[in-house]
Design a protein around this motif. Sequence first.
Motif, PDB file in Angstrom:
ATOM      1  N   GLN A 123      -2.815  15.610 -16.130  1.00 24.55           N
ATOM      2  CA  GLN A 123      -2.687  14.959 -15.836  1.00 24.55           C
ATOM      3  C   GLN A 123      -2.711  13.973 -14.414  1.00 24.55           C
ATOM      4  O   GLN A 123      -1.915  13.914 -14.330  1.00 24.55           O
ATOM      5  CB  GLN A 123      -1.984  13.545 -17.233  1.00 24.55           C
ATOM      6  N   VAL A 124      -4.326  13.544 -13.759  1.00 23.33           N
ATOM      7  CA  VAL A 124      -4.188  13.855 -12.459  1.00 23.33           C
ATOM      8  C   VAL A 124      -3.966  12.147 -12.196  1.00 23.33           C
ATOM      9  O   VAL A 124      -5.222  11.183 -12.690  1.00 23.33           O
ATOM     10  CB  VAL A 124      -4.968  14.160 -11.733  1.00 23.33           C
ATOM     11  N   PRO A 125      -3.438  11.535 -12.048  1.00 20.88           N
ATOM     12  CA  PRO A 125      -3.876  10.019 -11.357  1.00 20.88           C
ATOM     13  C   PRO A 125      -5.643   9.518 -10.921  1.00 20.88           C
ATOM     14  O   PRO A 125      -5.532  10.110  -9.601  1.00 20.88           O
ATOM     15  CB  PRO A 125      -2.658   9.899 -10.124  1.00 20.88           C
ATOM     16  N   PRO A 126      -6.086   8.290 -10.924  1.00 20.79           N
ATOM     17  CA  PRO A 126      -7.465   8.718 -10.641  1.00 20.79           C
ATOM     18  C   PRO A 126      -7.513   8.442  -9.293  1.00 20.79           C
ATOM     19  O   PRO A 126      -8.788   8.612  -8.692  1.00 20.79           O
ATOM     20  CB  PRO A 126      -7.921   7.773 -11.412  1.00 20.79           C
ATOM     21  N   PRO A 127      -6.703   8.296  -8.668  1.00 17.53           N
ATOM     22  CA  PRO A 127      -6.923   7.370  -7.128  1.00 17.53           C
ATOM     23  C   PRO A 127      -6.643   8.929  -6.208  1.00 17.53           C
ATOM     24  O   PRO A 127      -7.628   9.270  -5.612  1.00 17.53           O
ATOM     25  CB  PRO A 127      -5.791   6.328  -7.004  1.00 17.53           C
ATOM     26  N   LEU A 128      -5.707  10.185  -7.335  1.00 16.32           N
ATOM     27  CA  LEU A 128      -5.794  11.806  -6.414  1.00 16.32           C
ATOM     28  C   LEU A 128      -6.796  11.834  -6.528  1.00 16.32           C
ATOM     29  O   LEU A 128      -7.476  13.046  -5.234  1.00 16.32           O
ATOM     30  CB  LEU A 128      -4.900  12.212  -6.562  1.00 16.32           C
ATOM     31  N   VAL A 129      -8.030  11.999  -7.044  1.00 13.83           N
ATOM     32  CA  VAL A 129      -9.143  12.326  -7.858  1.00 13.83           C
ATOM     33  C   VAL A 129     -10.490  11.554  -6.366  1.00 13.83           C
ATOM     34  O   VAL A 129     -11.248  12.962  -5.627  1.00 13.83           O
ATOM     35  CB  VAL A 129      -9.748  12.236  -9.379  1.00 13.83           C
ATOM     36  N   MET A 130      -9.984  10.178  -6.545  1.00 13.27           N
ATOM     37  CA  MET A 130     -11.444   9.620  -5.790  1.00 13.27           C
ATOM     38  C   MET A 130     -10.822  10.525  -4.591  1.00 13.27           C
ATOM     39  O   MET A 130     -11.892  10.189  -3.381  1.00 13.27           O
ATOM     40  CB  MET A 130     -10.667   8.081  -5.906  1.00 13.27           C
ATOM     41  N   LEU A 131      -9.761  10.117  -3.580  1.00 16.10           N
ATOM     42  CA  LEU A 131      -9.146  10.889  -2.402  1.00 16.10           C
ATOM     43  C   LEU A 131     -10.114  12.339  -1.950  1.00 16.10           C
ATOM     44  O   LEU A 131     -10.800  12.067  -0.555  1.00 16.10           O
ATOM     45  CB  LEU A 131      -7.675  11.232  -2.550  1.00 16.10           C
ATOM     46  N   PHE A 132     -10.908  12.948  -2.662  1.00 16.81           N
ATOM     47  CA  PHE A 132     -10.942  14.284  -2.616  1.00 16.81           C
ATOM     48  C   PHE A 132     -12.894  14.111  -2.849  1.00 16.81           C
ATOM     49  O   PHE A 132     -13.199  15.647  -2.228  1.00 16.81           O
ATOM     50  CB  PHE A 132     -10.867  14.922  -3.464  1.00 16.81           C
ATOM     51  N   SER A 133     -13.143  12.290  -2.935  1.00 14.86           N
ATOM     52  CA  SER A 133     -14.977  12.716  -3.024  1.00 14.86           C
ATOM     53  C   SER A 133     -15.067  11.366  -1.634  1.00 14.86           C
ATOM     54  O   SER A 133     -16.051  11.254  -1.936  1.00 14.86           O
ATOM     55  CB  SER A 133     -15.470  12.268  -4.144  1.00 14.86           C
ATOM     56  N   VAL A 159       1.061  -1.129  -0.008  1.00 15.16           N
ATOM     57  CA  VAL A 159      -0.078  -0.069   0.206  1.00 15.16           C
ATOM     58  C   VAL A 159       0.357   1.392  -0.489  1.00 15.16           C
ATOM     59  O   VAL A 159       2.218   1.050   0.473  1.00 15.16           O
ATOM     60  CB  VAL A 159      -0.703  -0.341   1.162  1.00 15.16           C
ATOM     61  N   GLN A 160       0.878   2.721  -0.850  1.00 14.54           N
ATOM     62  CA  GLN A 160       1.306   3.672  -0.867  1.00 14.54           C
ATOM     63  C   GLN A 160       0.642   4.638  -0.004  1.00 14.54           C
ATOM     64  O   GLN A 160      -0.397   4.946   0.213  1.00 14.54           O
ATOM     65  CB  GLN A 160       1.882   4.044  -2.065  1.00 14.54           C
ATOM     66  N   ARG A 161       1.116   5.628   0.705  1.00 20.50           N
ATOM     67  CA  ARG A 161       0.726   7.142   0.535  1.00 20.50           C
ATOM     68  C   ARG A 161       0.506   7.868   0.216  1.00 20.50           C
ATOM     69  O   ARG A 161       1.150   8.703  -0.899  1.00 20.50           O
ATOM     70  CB  ARG A 161       1.913   7.714   1.844  1.00 20.50           C
ATOM     71  N   ILE A 162      -0.231   8.529  -0.604  1.00 23.59           N
ATOM     72  CA  ILE A 162      -0.465  10.059  -1.351  1.00 23.59           C
ATOM     73  C   ILE A 162      -0.984  10.873  -0.317  1.00 23.59           C
ATOM     74  O   ILE A 162      -2.200  11.060   0.842  1.00 23.59           O
ATOM     75  CB  ILE A 162      -1.817   9.134  -2.269  1.00 23.59           C
ATOM     76  N   SER A 163      -1.042  12.206  -1.107  1.00 19.05           N
ATOM     77  CA  SER A 163      -1.350  13.144  -0.083  1.00 19.05           C
ATOM     78  C   SER A 163      -1.815  14.509  -1.499  1.00 19.05           C
ATOM     79  O   SER A 163      -0.804  14.315  -2.508  1.00 19.05           O
ATOM     80  CB  SER A 163      -0.434  13.484   1.171  1.00 19.05           C
ATOM     81  N   ALA A 164      -2.366  15.475  -1.058  1.00 18.98           N
ATOM     82  CA  ALA A 164      -2.528  16.614  -2.257  1.00 18.98           C
ATOM     83  C   ALA A 164      -3.121  18.092  -2.068  1.00 18.98           C
ATOM     84  O   ALA A 164      -4.043  17.157  -0.150  1.00 18.98           O
ATOM     85  CB  ALA A 164      -3.050  16.111  -4.049  1.00 18.98           C
ATOM     86  N   ARG A 165      -2.737  18.974  -1.934  1.00 18.59           N
ATOM     87  CA  ARG A 165      -4.159  19.543  -2.240  1.00 18.59           C
ATOM     88  C   ARG A 165      -5.037  19.839  -3.193  1.00 18.59           C
ATOM     89  O   ARG A 165      -5.062  19.285  -3.916  1.00 18.59           O
ATOM     90  CB  ARG A 165      -3.755  21.182  -1.988  1.00 18.59           C
ATOM     91  N   ARG A 166      -6.327  20.422  -2.969  1.00 18.33           N
ATOM     92  CA  ARG A 166      -7.610  19.971  -4.438  1.00 18.33           C
ATOM     93  C   ARG A 166      -6.991  20.972  -4.930  1.00 18.33           C
ATOM     94  O   ARG A 166      -7.444  20.432  -6.574  1.00 18.33           O
ATOM     95  CB  ARG A 166      -9.142  20.530  -3.616  1.00 18.33           C
ATOM     96  N   ILE A 167      -7.049  22.065  -5.098  1.00 21.48           N
ATOM     97  CA  ILE A 167      -5.801  22.788  -6.256  1.00 21.48           C
ATOM     98  C   ILE A 167      -5.010  22.780  -7.074  1.00 21.48           C
ATOM     99  O   ILE A 167      -5.106  22.063  -8.231  1.00 21.48           O
ATOM    100  CB  ILE A 167      -5.774  24.254  -5.317  1.00 21.48           C
ATOM    101  N   GLU A 168      -4.440  20.557  -6.766  1.00 25.30           N
ATOM    102  CA  GLU A 168      -3.025  20.728  -7.567  1.00 25.30           C
ATOM    103  C   GLU A 168      -3.803  19.908  -8.369  1.00 25.30           C
ATOM    104  O   GLU A 168      -2.905  19.382  -9.345  1.00 25.30           O
ATOM    105  CB  GLU A 168      -2.035  20.007  -6.393  1.00 25.30           C
ATOM    106  N   ILE A 169      -5.554  19.348  -7.827  1.00 26.50           N
ATOM    107  CA  ILE A 169      -5.877  18.200  -9.030  1.00 26.50           C
ATOM    108  C   ILE A 169      -6.605  19.049  -9.850  1.00 26.50           C
ATOM    109  O   ILE A 169      -7.545  18.291 -10.782  1.00 26.50           O
ATOM    110  CB  ILE A 169      -5.999  16.864  -8.393  1.00 26.50           C
ATOM    111  N   ALA A 170      -6.649  20.400  -9.981  1.00 26.85           N
ATOM    112  CA  ALA A 170      -7.430  21.104 -10.973  1.00 26.85           C
ATOM    113  C   ALA A 170      -6.818  21.537 -11.277  1.00 26.85           C
ATOM    114  O   ALA A 170      -7.340  22.491 -12.477  1.00 26.85           O
ATOM    115  CB  ALA A 170      -9.029  22.239  -9.205  1.00 26.85           C
ATOM    116  N   ARG A 171      -5.441  21.852 -12.262  1.00 23.57           N
ATOM    117  CA  ARG A 171      -4.994  23.102 -13.030  1.00 23.57           C
ATOM    118  C   ARG A 171      -5.364  22.465 -14.060  1.00 23.57           C
ATOM    119  O   ARG A 171      -5.302  21.089 -14.396  1.00 23.57           O
ATOM    120  CB  ARG A 171      -3.914  21.984 -13.178  1.00 23.57           C
ATOM    121  N   PRO A 172      -5.942  23.324 -15.171  1.00 20.89           N
ATOM    122  CA  PRO A 172      -6.680  22.315 -16.296  1.00 20.89           C
ATOM    123  C   PRO A 172      -5.340  21.332 -17.402  1.00 20.89           C
ATOM    124  O   PRO A 172      -4.447  22.538 -17.431  1.00 20.89           O
ATOM    125  CB  PRO A 172      -6.782  24.176 -17.191  1.00 20.89           C
ATOM    126  N   GLY A 173      -5.742  20.860 -18.057  1.00 24.71           N
ATOM    127  CA  GLY A 173      -4.920  20.253 -18.354  1.00 24.71           C
ATOM    128  C   GLY A 173      -3.987  18.825 -17.931  1.00 24.71           C
ATOM    129  O   GLY A 173      -3.275  18.533 -18.872  1.00 24.71           O
TER     130      GLY A 173
END
Length: 653
Positions: free
Chosen positions: A555-565, A539-553
């Motif tokens: 490519q965001v890994p799908p698990p990071l997107v799901m992290l915020f849902s 298992v891997q650790r993941i961390s991000a701010r919402r604005i980091e996955i919202a930049r236009p264009g």
Amino acid sequence: MLNIFRKGASSKVMLVVLGIGLFAIVATGFGTDGMGGLGGGGTVANRGDTLVSVGGGHAVTSSELSDQVTRQLARLRQQNPELDVISFFREGGYEEILNQLITAKAMLAFGREQGLGASKRMVDTEIASVPAFQNLAGQFDQEAFQRALRTERVTEEQLREDLASSLIQRQIMAPVTGSPFVPQSLAQQYASLLLEQRSGSVGLVSSEAVANGLEPSEAEINAFYRQNQTRYAVPERRVVRYAPIGAEQAGAAAQPTEAELQAAYRQAGAKYAAQEGRTLSQVVLPDQAAARAFAAKLAAGTSFEQAAAQARFSAADTRLGPQQKAEFARLTSAAVANAAFAAAQGATTQPIQSPLGWHIIKVDAVNNRPAVPFANVRAELAAEVGERKRQEAITNLVTRVEDALSGGASLEEVAQANGLRVQETPALTATGQNPGDPKWATPAELQPLLKAAFEMSPEEEPVVETVGPGRFAMMALSRTVPAAPPALAQIRPQVRADLIRDRASARARTLAQSLADKINRGTAPTQAFASAGVRLQPVQRISARRIEIARPGQQVPPPLVMLFSLPKGRAKILAAPGGVGWFVVHTEATVPGNAAGQPQLIQATRTQFERILGEEYGAQFARAVQGRLEVERDEGKIASLKKQLQTGGPVAQ
């Protein structure tokens, strides 16, 4: 940026109302019927059977819908040549175009009801603003206008009616969409959400890890193939008959005769005639007194260069270099040129007046060239005259071919009459692939013909297409092979592998869901994966701010997107790209954001929300307009037209 809060910020209705166009690819608006490629005109709808009656006075007809579906499918194929009719209809293209046409008619009916209109001058202004109708200077060009209409296969009347409809809709929608307001406090709340930080974990349950013991039987392979035939469908293919037209077809007509070569030699005139050239230097003085003083210095023994320097002329000012008499006369005058070319090498002329002043010329060198004999340039002339005759012969041949085709002659008849060799391609996809022979290599000159072939309808007459510089081809669509799956025997290994892969994916999904359930009951992700019973990646650790996955264009890994849902402490499964397995995503901690100290972010958030609100207002208004009008659909005719378009059958007019 805000689409992470709200999926589908632009509704399908707004795509047509605002002229964006779901299927449009021409940004200028032309080729999209002034409505983003989805029509919406007025009386132009009076062609063909009525499919939908809107507001009692407007209708969507079979001819109109057929035209739009055909045109938009052709446009989409320019972006995706592999797109076939089956895929287009399966993805809902037919229904979407129909719905947008209905909405457009409803908006037009409402506008007419409110007394709105579009004058001829308004429409003329719209037409003049379309880049496709302009010349290189950016001005309206009637010839370009007519050419574009022919290319798009629309009449000027149709275009004008559609533009008038678009203008009416703009008048309706401008007040609705033009002034949304978002309070600063609301924008700050959403901007703060963008600064929210989350952390958690992700683990992969790979299909490979659970693939043991999944060998299928013959019956299972057969059943899987029957249930998934569309999965193996070969894209639509087309067979093209064509006859090349180029230098080879010009033949003897391109060979120059001796008389033509002699005539070309004579017409070249000075190019090959004897020429007297001289290398000259000069000074140009403002008056006769200055010129006489300069000449006196020369007569007293001062060199031309020294005298020029004393008169404040540099070497660059006086040096003219090699000159021909006619050219020098144009630069100065006939009298100056006559004097310069009458003087001996090394001599200087007396002062001579021209409109520029008083000239004194020094002859630095005499460079005489004798006439070039015909024999010396015969090969050069033969190449020039031969190329000109070759182009003329090709042009004449293309003209004869086009005239014959326009007169109703068949491709074979025209080819036989003009000595052209007809060839036929295998059944090829739009990208030139031959599924029946993977080693097939499409000739480069065939690619333009394939593009034209996939834009033609089967009943169209033969045409002449340009395939390269000075090269053409007469072509016709021989037959169309609909998209269909190959026989199971041809792809059995692939079907078997796909069945095993699907079974492994299903098994991996079941295991991943069981791990997610354990985590949701309180088991740590690392412990849950350790108890899986099969060997899995750590298992891997993941961390991000919402604005980091919202930049236009980005490519965001799908698990990071799901992290915020996911709510804090919850886990959920997610299909991994490429069918390699299933992710188990777990949200462990959330840290709220605070945008109070970032006014630029707040303003950017506010601006985007106002755009989204404008679209929402417009979409709701369009739905309200359509809801207050009587809309009668003939579902039988709608279904019948869809079937005809899918199978390539005739459309009732």
